[in-house]
Scaffold this motif. Sequence first.
Motif, PDB file in Angstrom:
ATOM      1  N   GLU A 235      -6.392  -2.641  -0.346  1.00 37.01           N
ATOM      2  CA  GLU A 235      -5.908  -1.757  -1.404  1.00 37.01           C
ATOM      3  C   GLU A 235      -4.385  -1.833  -1.531  1.00 37.01           C
ATOM      4  OE1 GLU A 235      -7.275   2.167  -0.627  1.00 37.01           O
ATOM      5  OE2 GLU A 235      -9.390   1.630  -0.870  1.00 37.01           O
TER       6      GLU A 235
ATOM      7  N   ASN B 270      -3.312  -5.339  -2.960  1.00 32.30           N
ATOM      8  CA  ASN B 270      -3.570  -5.442  -4.399  1.00 32.30           C
ATOM      9  C   ASN B 270      -2.632  -4.559  -5.201  1.00 32.30           C
ATOM     10  OD1 ASN B 270      -5.626  -7.322  -4.187  1.00 32.30           O
ATOM     11  ND2 ASN B 270      -7.180  -5.749  -3.880  1.00 32.30           N
ATOM     12  N   ARG B 271      -2.275  -3.397  -4.667  1.00 31.39           N
ATOM     13  CA  ARG B 271      -1.337  -2.520  -5.365  1.00 31.39           C
ATOM     14  C   ARG B 271       0.037  -3.159  -5.463  1.00 31.39           C
ATOM     15  NH1 ARG B 271       2.527   0.742  -3.692  1.00 31.39           N
ATOM     16  NH2 ARG B 271       1.875   0.583  -1.518  1.00 31.39           N
TER      17      ARG B 271
ATOM     18  N   ALA C 284      -5.361   2.313  -7.527  1.00 29.48           N
ATOM     19  CA  ALA C 284      -6.651   2.831  -7.065  1.00 29.48           C
ATOM     20  C   ALA C 284      -7.302   3.676  -8.149  1.00 29.48           C
ATOM     21  CB  ALA C 284      -6.465   3.648  -5.799  1.00 29.48           C
TER      22      ALA C 284
END
Length: 158
Positions: A85, A88-89, A96
């Motif tokens: 997470e 990817n952020r 999210a």
Amino acid sequence: MNLVTLLPFIVLIGAMFLMTRSAKKKQQAAAQMRNEMTPGTGVRTIGGMYATVKELGDDTVTLEVAPGVHAIYAKNSIGAVLEDEEYNRIVHGVVADAENDTPVVADDASSLTGTPKADLTKHEDEAPKLDLGKKEGPVDEPGDEPKDGKADGEAGAK
């Protein structure tokens, strides 16, 4: 020898022991983090580059720094192993799900008090006055001398 003369040496040796102990703990934690890497994991190097792990060797790791671009790095150059997470952020800008985020709250209390934000007494075409911190009053003529004898920009000017 007297205990008072040995006390500074004992304190010095104790401080050195505590410092090396904490450094060893940090090194062990970093080594454990590097051992947890698997192909496909997102990482950040000590230089600040984000990449994806492709292959692991004994002392090296192959990173995909861009699609189709692979580079070989030493395992010691990995600064952090990131969760999917977070990776990817940071890299892809993927945020999210909204249901997991905290609720959005207004930055001011006007929505809570029921009073409108805008001043409705003014006309629509009338622009609000800006307060630039200048006081209204007589404007000094260019030839007028300041009261304290100093011009703007000089040391000690008010």
